[in-house]
Design a protein around this motif. Structure first.
Motif, short mmCIF file in Angstrom:
data_model
loop_
_atom_site.label_atom_id
_atom_site.label_comp_id
_atom_site.label_asym_id
_atom_site.label_seq_id
_atom_site.Cartn_x
_atom_site.Cartn_y
_atom_site.Cartn_z
N THR A 1 0.89 -1.13 0.23
CA THR A 1 0.03 0.06 -0.23
C THR A 1 0.80 1.40 0.04
O THR A 1 1.59 1.38 0.89
N ILE A 2 0.58 2.07 -1.05
CA ILE A 2 1.38 3.36 -1.03
C ILE A 2 0.21 4.39 -1.31
O ILE A 2 -0.20 4.60 -2.29
N PRO A 3 -0.04 5.12 -0.03
CA PRO A 3 -1.10 6.24 -0.22
C PRO A 3 -0.97 6.90 -1.27
O PRO A 3 0.03 7.57 -1.49
N GLY A 4 -2.13 7.36 -1.79
CA GLY A 4 -2.06 8.20 -3.05
C GLY A 4 -1.68 7.60 -4.36
O GLY A 4 -1.70 8.29 -5.40
N GLU A 5 -1.44 6.16 -4.46
CA GLU A 5 -0.79 5.55 -5.65
C GLU A 5 -1.88 4.48 -6.04
O GLU A 5 -2.12 3.78 -5.01
N ARG A 6 -2.10 4.49 -7.25
CA ARG A 6 -2.86 3.09 -7.50
C ARG A 6 -1.94 2.14 -8.13
O ARG A 6 -1.15 2.63 -9.23
#
Length: 428
Positions: A56-61
């Motif tokens: 999970t990388i917040p702000g990245e899809r």
């Protein structure tokens, strides 16, 4: 601190909230992010229960919703493409085939061109760091040359754990328990086959969140030994082995087994090494013999050692001679046997007529009443009065007559049983 750096600092300090700081610096470049992972120090093929890693990388899809196999493209990790310059937070969770979350780690990375993030996921609920520890010995010695069979280790005063010496030596490392990030105290002791401590180490290492630390310890000798060196009295000077006529020297420490050495092995400037000793005081006995195995010189004394010390002990052995003593028991002018007198043991002593000192202290050298004659071989030259005493089973004391029997001890002369001096004991 400018506003961009402040935001980056807050992002690093609070990775759980998730944030991306985009850098507008003209010189920063987009890039790919390569995650390389281990799991409590294990590879994918060492923990077969791991199905994959969720990123999970917040702000990245992310492709496939961030769910990736444990091993892809021939390595333990994954390559994520085309990130804009900036600082990113992330969370990685390893799942089992049954869908259980096994390992987890969070952190940040910065993109300025391609970047590789080496990360170690820790078991769910465990502290997020640990260290790999290995050890060396002085002078490049191996475990076998150092005499070390096992090494015991503990961190921060916890429980001791024992490892084969080879487990942390020669390119191998042991793994500490999981630890909170920060400074930690390490203790190591190297043990021989009898579990005696030969080497030790005390040190400190620092662990970081989600990143194993390596620590190399050099174990130092903590065992105590003594290097014994000898020379021989000749009047006021010392003489060599050849001049003294000595071929070998027998030695023992603390009443242990006698060990024979060539006389030249322990000459001053060389020395023979004792077995491992505990710190403190120790008794030393030496007997020098000629080529015919006759005792020629003797030494009895004490020395002390400190922990981890090899103490140099230089002793001056003195010339010895001998005497042979027998005795009779008399009461009322009548000779008695030991059984008639009720005596089972006698004490023999030699009192130096010049110093008034007893050779065998106030107790004397004890022998069975029927052991006569007794041969003494380790007396220093001089003139001595022979004194004897004994006690019957009913508490009656027998003593030799004062100033009645004297013996002159001559160096290298050892009267045998046939030349024994007779000492008479009477009740008082």
């Amino acid at each position: 601190m400018n506003s961009r750096l402040l935001v980056a600092f807050l992002c690093l300090a609070a990775v759980s909230t998730g944030c991306i700081v985009h850098d507008n610096n003209y010189y920063d470049d987009p890039g790919d992010v390569t995650f390389r992972w281990t799991f409590g120090g294990l590879r994918c093929d060492e923990d077969r229960d791991i199905k994959g890693v969720n990123i999970t990388i917040p702000g990245e899809r992310l492709a496939n919703d961030g769910r990736y196999p444990c091993q892809a493209n021939g390595f333990d990790g994954i390559v994520l493409h085309d990130f804009e310059p900036g600082t990113y937070s992330f969370n990685l969770v390893a799942e089992s085939y049954a869908g259980r979350q096994l390992y987890e780690v969070s952190g940040t990375f910065r993109v300025n061109g391609d970047v590789t993030v080496d990360i170690d996921l820790t078991p769910i609920g465990a502290s997020p760091s640990f260290a790999y520890v290995n050890w060396l010995f002085p002078n490049g010695d191996s475990c076998s040359r150092a005499g070390v069979v096992s090494v015991e280790a503990r961190v921060d005063g916890g429980d001791w754990a024992r490892f084969d010496c080879a487990a942390g030596f020669g390119g191998n490392s042991i793994k500490t328990p999981y630890l909170e990030p920060g400074n930690h105290n390490l203790e190591l002791v190297g043990l021989d086959a009898q579990r005696r401590t030969l080497y030790s180490h005390v040190g400190q290492f620092t662990t970081r969140y989600g990143e194993p630390t390596s620590y190399t310890a050099t174990l130092r000798s903590s065992a105590s030994f003594a290097s014994i060196q000898w020379e021989f009295e000749s009047g006021s000077s010392a003489v060599s082995c050849g001049q003294a006529g000595v071929a070998s020297v027998d030695a023992r420490v603390d009443g242990g087994q006698w060990v024979r050495f060539s006389c030249s092995d322990g000459r001053v400037g060389a020395g023979v090494t004792t077995p491992q000793l505990t710190p403190g005081d120790h008794d030393l006995q030496l007997v020098a013999v000629d080529a015919q195995n006759r005792p020629w010189y003797h030494y009895t004394g004490r020395f002390s050692v400190r922990s981890g010390e090899t103490k140099n002990v230089v002793v001056k052995m003195w010339v010895i001679g001998g005497a042979s003593i027998k005795w009779e028991l008399r009461s009322g002018g009548v000779a008695q046997s030991c059984s008639q007198a009720g005596i089972s043991e006698v004490a023999i002593n030699f009192r130096d007529v010049f110093t008034n000192e007893w050779v065998y202290g106030i107790v004397g050298d004890r022998h069975g009443c029927n052991d006569a004659p007794v041969v003494f071989e380790f007396l220093r030259p001089g003139r001595y009065e022979v004194e004897m005493k004994a006690r019957t089973s009913t508490g009656v004391d027998y003593f030799s007559v004062s100033n009645s029997v004297f013996v002159d001890i001559v160096g290298h002369q050892f009267p045998g049983p046939q030349n024994a001096l007779l000492v008479s004991l009477f009740p008082r």
